[in-house]
Motif scaffolding. Sequence first.
Motif, short mmCIF file in Angstrom:
data_model
loop_
_atom_site.label_atom_id
_atom_site.label_comp_id
_atom_site.label_asym_id
_atom_site.label_seq_id
_atom_site.Cartn_x
_atom_site.Cartn_y
_atom_site.Cartn_z
N SER A 1 0.87 -1.16 0.00
CA SER A 1 0.00 0.00 0.00
C SER A 1 0.91 1.22 0.00
CB SER A 1 -0.90 -0.02 1.23
OG SER A 1 -1.77 1.08 1.23
N THR A 2 0.64 2.20 -0.85
CA THR A 2 1.54 3.33 -1.04
C THR A 2 0.85 4.65 -0.76
OG1 THR A 2 2.66 2.07 -2.79
CG2 THR A 2 3.06 4.43 -2.74
N VAL A 3 1.60 5.57 -0.14
CA VAL A 3 1.13 6.95 0.04
C VAL A 3 2.20 7.89 -0.50
CG1 VAL A 3 -0.34 6.48 2.02
CG2 VAL A 3 2.02 7.12 2.41
N ALA B 1 -1.56 -8.40 9.27
CA ALA B 1 -2.10 -7.07 8.95
C ALA B 1 -1.23 -6.05 9.67
CB ALA B 1 -3.55 -6.95 9.40
N ALA B 2 -0.99 -4.94 9.00
CA ALA B 2 -0.18 -3.88 9.60
C ALA B 2 -0.83 -2.54 9.34
CB ALA B 2 1.23 -3.89 9.01
N VAL B 3 -0.70 -1.66 10.32
CA VAL B 3 -1.14 -0.29 10.18
C VAL B 3 0.00 0.61 10.62
CG1 VAL B 3 -3.59 -0.76 10.49
CG2 VAL B 3 -2.20 -0.22 12.47
N GLY B 4 0.06 1.76 10.01
CA GLY B 4 1.12 2.68 10.37
C GLY B 4 0.69 4.12 10.17
N VAL B 5 1.49 5.00 10.72
CA VAL B 5 1.29 6.43 10.55
C VAL B 5 2.61 7.02 10.08
CG1 VAL B 5 0.76 8.61 11.69
CG2 VAL B 5 -0.51 6.55 12.31
N VAL B 6 2.54 7.78 8.99
CA VAL B 6 3.71 8.48 8.47
C VAL B 6 3.50 9.97 8.73
CG1 VAL B 6 5.11 8.97 6.42
CG2 VAL B 6 3.96 6.74 6.64
N LYS C 1 -0.24 10.79 7.36
CA LYS C 1 -1.07 9.87 6.60
C LYS C 1 -1.04 8.50 7.26
CE LYS C 1 -3.50 9.08 2.87
NZ LYS C 1 -4.80 9.62 2.70
N GLN C 2 -2.21 7.87 7.40
CA GLN C 2 -2.27 6.51 7.91
C GLN C 2 -2.17 5.55 6.73
OE1 GLN C 2 -5.97 4.82 9.63
NE2 GLN C 2 -4.71 4.48 11.45
N VAL C 3 -1.43 4.47 6.93
CA VAL C 3 -1.27 3.44 5.90
C VAL C 3 -1.61 2.09 6.51
CG1 VAL C 3 0.44 4.66 4.51
CG2 VAL C 3 1.21 3.26 6.40
N LYS C 4 -2.13 1.18 5.69
CA LYS C 4 -2.41 -0.16 6.18
C LYS C 4 -2.27 -1.15 5.02
CE LYS C 4 -7.40 0.51 5.79
NZ LYS C 4 -8.67 0.47 6.52
N HIS C 5 -1.99 -2.39 5.39
CA HIS C 5 -1.82 -3.44 4.40
C HIS C 5 -2.09 -4.78 5.06
CE1 HIS C 5 0.58 -6.23 1.78
NE2 HIS C 5 -0.13 -5.59 0.90
N THR C 6 -2.71 -5.69 4.31
CA THR C 6 -3.01 -7.03 4.79
C THR C 6 -2.36 -8.04 3.85
OG1 THR C 6 -5.12 -6.25 5.66
CG2 THR C 6 -4.89 -8.62 5.38
#
Length: 171
Positions: free
Chosen positions: A43-45, A138-143, A154-159
């Motif tokens: 997942s890209t931001v 599953a992962a979630v992150g904040v950049v 920006k919040q990012v997440k990927h499964t």
Amino acid sequence: MRTVQRTLLAGALTGALALTMGAGSAGASAPADAGPDTATGTSTVRTVDARSGDVITCKITTHLPHYSHHAHADNRHMVNVTADIKCSKKVAQLAIRVGLFKNGTLYKQSGTRANLGKNKVSQNAARRCVKRQNYTGAAVGVVTFPPGYTPHTKQVKHTSATVRINACKKS
């Protein structure tokens, strides 16, 4: 102040992690012997500096859950999932939290790992292996981007794909 920020961040990431599995992209099965470096997409931001037009791109990847056996380790016979966020340049802050799901139910959740002024961060979640089960990461992150970039945060997440692990021993 930093403790308050970390507490708020951890709460936000916990809530997002619970939601990630419900709306995630999991479903495709992967081979049981797939290694930790095999992932199904990212997942890209992106963000842009309004003054210079400079672009920073960040990708979050949740790798496939895998059986992890280390002969000399105290935590043998574990299922492990790793995830990372990598950016094209250093950012103000990166934070990530990882969840390991067994048959669609949260089985283990990591703590939040944060890096200040870096371009990457990684984290893992591991728990005892139970054979003949389906595992998903599953992962979630904040950049948080440097000043002047829009969006600033920006919040990012990927499964990951779902992996069936049939045996909890080294093959």
